[in-house]
Scaffold this motif. Structure first.
Motif, PDB file in Angstrom:
ATOM      1  N   ILE A 206       0.844  -1.199   0.000  1.00 14.12           N
ATOM      2  CA  ILE A 206       0.000   0.000   0.000  1.00 14.12           C
ATOM      3  C   ILE A 206       0.878   1.247   0.000  1.00 14.12           C
ATOM      4  O   ILE A 206       0.631   2.198  -0.752  1.00 14.12           O
ATOM      5  CB  ILE A 206      -0.960  -0.003   1.207  1.00 14.12           C
ATOM      6  N   ASN A 207       1.926   1.250   0.818  1.00  8.50           N
ATOM      7  CA  ASN A 207       2.826   2.399   0.885  1.00  8.50           C
ATOM      8  C   ASN A 207       3.513   2.658  -0.444  1.00  8.50           C
ATOM      9  O   ASN A 207       3.663   3.808  -0.857  1.00  8.50           O
ATOM     10  CB  ASN A 207       3.881   2.201   1.975  1.00  8.50           C
ATOM     11  N   VAL A 208       3.919   1.601  -1.133  1.00 13.25           N
ATOM     12  CA  VAL A 208       4.553   1.745  -2.442  1.00 13.25           C
ATOM     13  C   VAL A 208       3.585   2.388  -3.425  1.00 13.25           C
ATOM     14  O   VAL A 208       3.936   3.311  -4.158  1.00 13.25           O
ATOM     15  CB  VAL A 208       5.058   0.380  -2.978  1.00 13.25           C
ATOM     16  N   ARG A 209       2.343   1.908  -3.441  1.00  4.88           N
ATOM     17  CA  ARG A 209       1.352   2.448  -4.380  1.00  4.88           C
ATOM     18  C   ARG A 209       1.016   3.899  -4.055  1.00  4.88           C
ATOM     19  O   ARG A 209       0.865   4.729  -4.964  1.00  4.88           O
ATOM     20  CB  ARG A 209       0.090   1.587  -4.374  1.00  4.88           C
ATOM     21  N   ILE A 210       0.920   4.241  -2.784  1.00 11.53           N
ATOM     22  CA  ILE A 210       0.669   5.637  -2.393  1.00 11.53           C
ATOM     23  C   ILE A 210       1.826   6.506  -2.859  1.00 11.53           C
ATOM     24  O   ILE A 210       1.623   7.596  -3.398  1.00 11.53           O
ATOM     25  CB  ILE A 210       0.436   5.759  -0.869  1.00 11.53           C
ATOM     26  N   TYR A 211       3.046   6.025  -2.685  1.00 17.39           N
ATOM     27  CA  TYR A 211       4.228   6.765  -3.139  1.00 17.39           C
ATOM     28  C   TYR A 211       4.177   6.973  -4.656  1.00 17.39           C
ATOM     29  O   TYR A 211       4.442   8.059  -5.146  1.00 17.39           O
ATOM     30  CB  TYR A 211       5.507   6.029  -2.746  1.00 17.39           C
ATOM     31  N   GLU A 212       3.828   5.917  -5.393  1.00 17.65           N
ATOM     32  CA  GLU A 212       3.748   6.028  -6.852  1.00 17.65           C
ATOM     33  C   GLU A 212       2.733   7.085  -7.275  1.00 17.65           C
ATOM     34  O   GLU A 212       2.972   7.842  -8.207  1.00 17.65           O
ATOM     35  CB  GLU A 212       3.354   4.681  -7.475  1.00 17.65           C
ATOM     36  N   LEU A 213       1.602   7.132  -6.593  1.00 17.21           N
ATOM     37  CA  LEU A 213       0.560   8.087  -6.948  1.00 17.21           C
ATOM     38  C   LEU A 213       0.919   9.517  -6.570  1.00 17.21           C
ATOM     39  O   LEU A 213       0.541  10.460  -7.264  1.00 17.21           O
ATOM     40  CB  LEU A 213      -0.770   7.697  -6.298  1.00 17.21           C
ATOM     41  N   THR A 214       1.631   9.694  -5.473  1.00 17.59           N
ATOM     42  CA  THR A 214       1.939  11.045  -5.011  1.00 17.59           C
ATOM     43  C   THR A 214       3.232  11.608  -5.585  1.00 17.59           C
ATOM     44  O   THR A 214       3.341  12.792  -5.825  1.00 17.59           O
ATOM     45  CB  THR A 214       2.001  11.119  -3.472  1.00 17.59           C
ATOM     46  N   GLU A 215       4.214  10.748  -5.830  1.00 19.64           N
ATOM     47  CA  GLU A 215       5.528  11.217  -6.275  1.00 19.64           C
ATOM     48  C   GLU A 215       5.804  10.916  -7.742  1.00 19.64           C
ATOM     49  O   GLU A 215       6.885  11.190  -8.222  1.00 19.64           O
ATOM     50  CB  GLU A 215       6.635  10.571  -5.412  1.00 19.64           C
ATOM     51  N   GLY A 216       4.880  10.308  -8.422  1.00 25.36           N
ATOM     52  CA  GLY A 216       5.134   9.929  -9.795  1.00 25.36           C
ATOM     53  C   GLY A 216       5.123   8.410  -9.921  1.00 25.36           C
ATOM     54  O   GLY A 216       4.830   7.696  -8.971  1.00 25.36           O
ATOM     55  N   ARG A 217       5.441   7.919 -11.070  1.00 20.42           N
ATOM     56  CA  ARG A 217       5.330   6.489 -11.368  1.00 20.42           C
ATOM     57  C   ARG A 217       6.240   5.636 -10.534  1.00 20.42           C
ATOM     58  O   ARG A 217       5.978   4.492 -10.272  1.00 20.42           O
ATOM     59  CB  ARG A 217       5.606   6.271 -12.851  1.00 20.42           C
ATOM     60  N   GLY A 218       7.356   6.148 -10.117  1.00 18.19           N
ATOM     61  CA  GLY A 218       8.305   5.370  -9.337  1.00 18.19           C
ATOM     62  C   GLY A 218       9.718   5.732  -9.744  1.00 18.19           C
ATOM     63  O   GLY A 218       9.947   6.437 -10.716  1.00 18.19           O
ATOM     64  N   ILE A 219      10.659   5.250  -9.025  1.00 20.31           N
ATOM     65  CA  ILE A 219      12.049   5.596  -9.272  1.00 20.31           C
ATOM     66  C   ILE A 219      12.531   5.047 -10.600  1.00 20.31           C
ATOM     67  O   ILE A 219      13.200   5.712 -11.365  1.00 20.31           O
ATOM     68  CB  ILE A 219      12.940   5.068  -8.125  1.00 20.31           C
ATOM     69  N   TRP A 220      12.175   3.782 -10.911  1.00 18.77           N
ATOM     70  CA  TRP A 220      12.706   3.141 -12.107  1.00 18.77           C
ATOM     71  C   TRP A 220      11.715   3.082 -13.264  1.00 18.77           C
ATOM     72  O   TRP A 220      12.019   2.542 -14.292  1.00 18.77           O
ATOM     73  CB  TRP A 220      13.187   1.734 -11.773  1.00 18.77           C
ATOM     74  N   GLY A 221      10.500   3.565 -13.065  1.00 16.17           N
ATOM     75  CA  GLY A 221       9.497   3.419 -14.112  1.00 16.17           C
ATOM     76  C   GLY A 221       9.089   4.697 -14.655  1.00 16.17           C
ATOM     77  O   GLY A 221       8.721   5.223 -15.518  1.00 16.17           O
TER      78      GLY A 221
END
Length: 77
Positions: A62-77
């Motif tokens: 859940i934390n990873v998905r929240i991070y993806e939504l708030t900070e962008g797609r992710g570090i590597w994606g």
């Protein structure tokens, strides 16, 4: 036996949404994810070691998905 609360029902409903989809968390809005996180954190699974381990793993996802939504797609994606 303990009574089933409205929060229990809501938690089960949100968990059902992520378990019935291949995309898991992608179908939930940011608000739904935050609410699910709150409801799962409240639930005490200390009496069951396996359930507690699953809770921690789920909270991590859940934390990873929240991070993806708030900070962008992710570090590597």
């Amino acid at each position: 036996m303990s009574e089933i609360t409205d929060e229990d029902r809501e938690r089960v409903k949100l968990l059902h949404l992520i378990t019935t989809s291949k995309n898991e968390f992608k179908n939930l809005s940011l608000d739904q994810l935050k609410r699910l996180q709150e409801l799962v954190e409240k639930k005490d699974y200390s009496h069951d070691k396996k359930a507690h381990k699953s809770k921690v793993k789920l909270l991590g996802k859940i934390n990873v998905r929240i991070y993806e939504l708030t900070e962008g797609r992710g570090i590597w994606g």
